[in-house]
Enzyme design. Structure first.
Site, PDB file in Angstrom:
ATOM      1  N   PRO A 130     126.455  82.805  25.999  1.00  0.00           N
ATOM      2  CA  PRO A 130     126.735  83.748  24.915  1.00  0.00           C
ATOM      3  C   PRO A 130     127.225  85.143  25.324  1.00  0.00           C
ATOM      4  O   PRO A 130     126.536  86.149  25.123  1.00  0.00           O
ATOM      5  CB  PRO A 130     125.394  83.825  24.186  1.00  0.00           C
ATOM      6  CG  PRO A 130     124.387  83.593  25.263  1.00  0.00           C
ATOM      7  CD  PRO A 130     125.016  82.580  26.178  1.00  0.00           C
ATOM      8  N   CYS A 131     128.431  85.211  25.818  1.00  0.00           N
ATOM      9  CA  CYS A 131     129.014  86.503  26.189  1.00  0.00           C
ATOM     10  C   CYS A 131     129.255  87.376  24.958  1.00  0.00           C
ATOM     11  O   CYS A 131     129.364  88.595  25.077  1.00  0.00           O
ATOM     12  CB  CYS A 131     130.302  86.311  26.979  1.00  0.00           C
ATOM     13  SG  CYS A 131     131.512  85.235  26.210  1.00  0.00           S
ATOM     14  N   HIS A 132     129.296  86.762  23.778  1.00  0.00           N
ATOM     15  CA  HIS A 132     129.481  87.536  22.548  1.00  0.00           C
ATOM     16  C   HIS A 132     128.277  88.416  22.228  1.00  0.00           C
ATOM     17  O   HIS A 132     128.377  89.331  21.416  1.00  0.00           O
ATOM     18  CB  HIS A 132     129.786  86.595  21.362  1.00  0.00           C
ATOM     19  CG  HIS A 132     128.701  85.623  21.064  1.00  0.00           C
ATOM     20  ND1 HIS A 132     128.555  84.444  21.771  1.00  0.00           N
ATOM     21  CD2 HIS A 132     127.701  85.652  20.143  1.00  0.00           C
ATOM     22  CE1 HIS A 132     127.507  83.784  21.282  1.00  0.00           C
ATOM     23  NE2 HIS A 132     126.973  84.498  20.306  1.00  0.00           N
TER      24      HIS A 132
END
Length: 173
Positions: A130-132
């Site tokens: 989850p880089c978001h």
């Protein structure tokens, strides 16, 4: 070397390209992907690959608010530093955001904020890793391979699921 398999999946954030090898998920790419952001080998479309179908199922559950944690075998190719950053990304809980600075500090490399941002931008497995969930130290949304508008959609989805979960807790006797 074995040819990678892929399938396109239409979602609320656009068309995603799911890419797997024989045993692992190697990429989830955006329809507006910058060339060479993620280096992959030869690929062929496969609409029946069992791993692709499992990735598709779990992504659909995520987008419906029914899944908060993914259970998939991952293969992430990158430098040691990139892999360390990506491991930190995996630790960020659903519906929670942290800053690039926080990740740099977690890695005991407080001055490496820009390098963390760069590694974050090269994350090959968007959404599942989850880089978001990484934002600027000022709380602003910045830098995302799929675009900041899509980052906001993902974060809003997670916040709404988390809020519903908290609301339901409060309604229990």
């Amino acid at each position: 070397m074995n040819t990678l398999k892929f399938k396109f999946l239409n979602t609320i954030v656009g068309t995603l390209k799911i890419v797997v090898n024989d045993k692992e998920l190697v990429a989830i790419l955006w329809d507006n992907e910058k060339p060479n952001r993620v280096m992959l080998g030869n690929m062929e479309e496969d609409l029946t690959n069992s791993l692709i179908l499992e990735v598709e199922k779990q992504l659909k559950q995520y987008f419906k608010g029914q899944r908060q944690v993914f259970d998939l075998p991952l293969k992430m190719n990158g430098t040691l530093f990139q892999k360390a950053v990506w491991e930190e990304l995996k630790k960020i809980p659903f519906g929670v955001t942290i800053s690039y600075k926080d990740i740099a500090q977690n890695l005991n490399k407080a001055k490496a904020v820009r390098a963390v941002g760069s590694a974050n931008g090269r994350n090959p497995i968007s959404i599942v890793v989850p880089c978001h969930r990484v934002i600027g130290a000022d709380g602003k949304l910045s830098g995302f391979a799929g675009g900041v508008d899509r980052k906001k959609i993902l974060l809003d989805l997670e916040c709404s699921v988390t809020a519903k979960k908290e609301e339901n807790k409060g309604n229990q006797p």
